[in-house]
Write an enzyme that holds these catalytic residues in place. Structure first.
Site, PDB file in Angstrom:
ATOM      1  N   ASP A   1      39.176 -31.861  20.091  1.00 15.46           N
ATOM      2  CA  ASP A   1      39.640 -33.244  20.217  1.00 15.46           C
ATOM      3  C   ASP A   1      39.442 -34.032  18.946  1.00 15.46           C
ATOM      4  OD1 ASP A   1      40.266 -33.209  22.849  1.00 15.46           O
ATOM      5  OD2 ASP A   1      38.367 -34.034  23.539  1.00 15.46           O
TER       6      ASP A   1
ATOM      7  N   PRO B   1      32.754 -56.955  27.407  1.00 17.45           N
ATOM      8  CA  PRO B   1      33.140 -56.985  25.988  1.00 17.45           C
ATOM      9  C   PRO B   1      31.945 -57.188  25.061  1.00 17.45           C
ATOM     10  CG  PRO B   1      34.361 -58.654  27.257  1.00 17.45           C
ATOM     11  CD  PRO B   1      33.374 -58.034  28.193  1.00 17.45           C
TER      12      PRO B   1
ATOM     13  N   ARG C   1      36.790 -35.663  31.725  1.00 18.32           N
ATOM     14  CA  ARG C   1      37.466 -34.531  31.082  1.00 18.32           C
ATOM     15  C   ARG C   1      36.513 -33.658  30.274  1.00 18.32           C
ATOM     16  NH1 ARG C   1      38.808 -35.195  25.827  1.00 18.32           N
ATOM     17  NH2 ARG C   1      40.694 -33.929  25.865  1.00 18.32           N
TER      18      ARG C   1
ATOM     19  N   GLU D   1      34.697 -64.741  34.616  1.00 17.18           N
ATOM     20  CA  GLU D   1      34.219 -65.044  33.257  1.00 17.18           C
ATOM     21  C   GLU D   1      33.106 -64.100  32.809  1.00 17.18           C
ATOM     22  OE1 GLU D   1      35.190 -66.751  30.443  1.00 17.18           O
ATOM     23  OE2 GLU D   1      36.806 -66.970  31.887  1.00 17.18           O
TER      24      GLU D   1
END
Ligand code: ADE
Length: 237
Positions: A170, A90, A155, A117
């Site tokens: 897209d 993150p 993709r 963690e």
């Protein structure tokens, strides 16, 4: 066929990926030989009886931290000079469509999944890894994030998604959201598919779609228009 892309995933939970990789477009990408997926488990690079991969954080605090040795050895077992190593966390820069386009060109992508963690900081330093986050939220398991990255990257490998122009239009690929799509029936619960799309005039269709893409982006994601104008999309590679 020489694969356009090899994706190695370093994860404690290879089984989590196998269902996802054995269905639909990811499965066809492998079967056609365009993409190779491999999983490497850091537990296979431990040296103790319990196959330990984590330990308590130095300095205290909740949870466990992934130890550097098994993770680095797992990556080194598959590393080659051209490989890109990406660490999912993150704390990374945000994964976006342009990040996916960039990774799709690298030939050999190694995705390292965190768990617990976090990962000992020395893993990133040793591997000179690029840290990537799939969004501003915390998952319990980086393998879920890896599935997102794999899907978005694979993709884009030529031939993986069928149909000419399938990925060129897209959302995000031109910095705009995609225009609305319609298929049969012409009328569904009283709502009619726009006549212009059914009329067959390609010029009018292209103009309608461009207008829709712009008005959708303006109302739903004005930040995309702003970042285009600034010449800064928040990503650095
Ligand atoms: N691991 C846990 N949360 C994550 C996130 N948001 N992105 C990437 N990897 C993660």
């Amino acid at each position: 066929m020489t694969p356009a892309l090899t994706i190695d995933v370093v994860t404690l939970f290879p089984q989590m990926l196998s269902g996802f990789l054995n269905e639909s477009i990811m499965k066809r990408a492998t079967e056609s030989g365009r993409v190779i997926f491999r999983a490497v488990n850091p537990r296979d690079f431990t040296e103790d009886r319990h196959r330990t991969v984590d330990d308590k954080p130095y300095g205290g605090g909740p949870g466990m931290v992934m130890m550097p040795d098994p993770l680095v050895k797992a990556v080194e077992s598959i590393l080659d000079p051209g490989a890109r190593v990406v660490l999912l966390t993150p704390q990374g820069r945000q994964f976006r469509q342009d990040t996916a386009s960039d990774l799709a060109l690298c030939g050999h992508l190694i995705i390292v999944c965190g768990h617990y963690e976090g990962i000992d900081e020395r893993v990133r330093l040793t591997l000179c890894a690029d840290e990537i986050s799939i969004g501003d939220y915390v998952l319990t398991n980086g393998t879920v994030a890896a599935a997102v990255v794999i899907d978005a990257v694979a993709r884009l490998v030529p031939g993986v998604v069928g149909g000419e122009g399938a990925v060129e239009n897209d959302s995000f690929s031109h910095g705009l959201l995609e225009y609305p799509q319609y298929t049969r029936p012409a009328v569904f619960r009283g709502m009619e598919a726009p006549e212009v799309l059914r009329g067959g005039n390609h010029e009018l269709i292209a103009r309608w779609r461009a207008e829709q893409a712009m008005s959708r982006t303006r109302s739903r994601r004005p930040d995309l228009l702003k970042s285009n104008n600034d010449g800064d999309n928040g990503n650095d590679s």
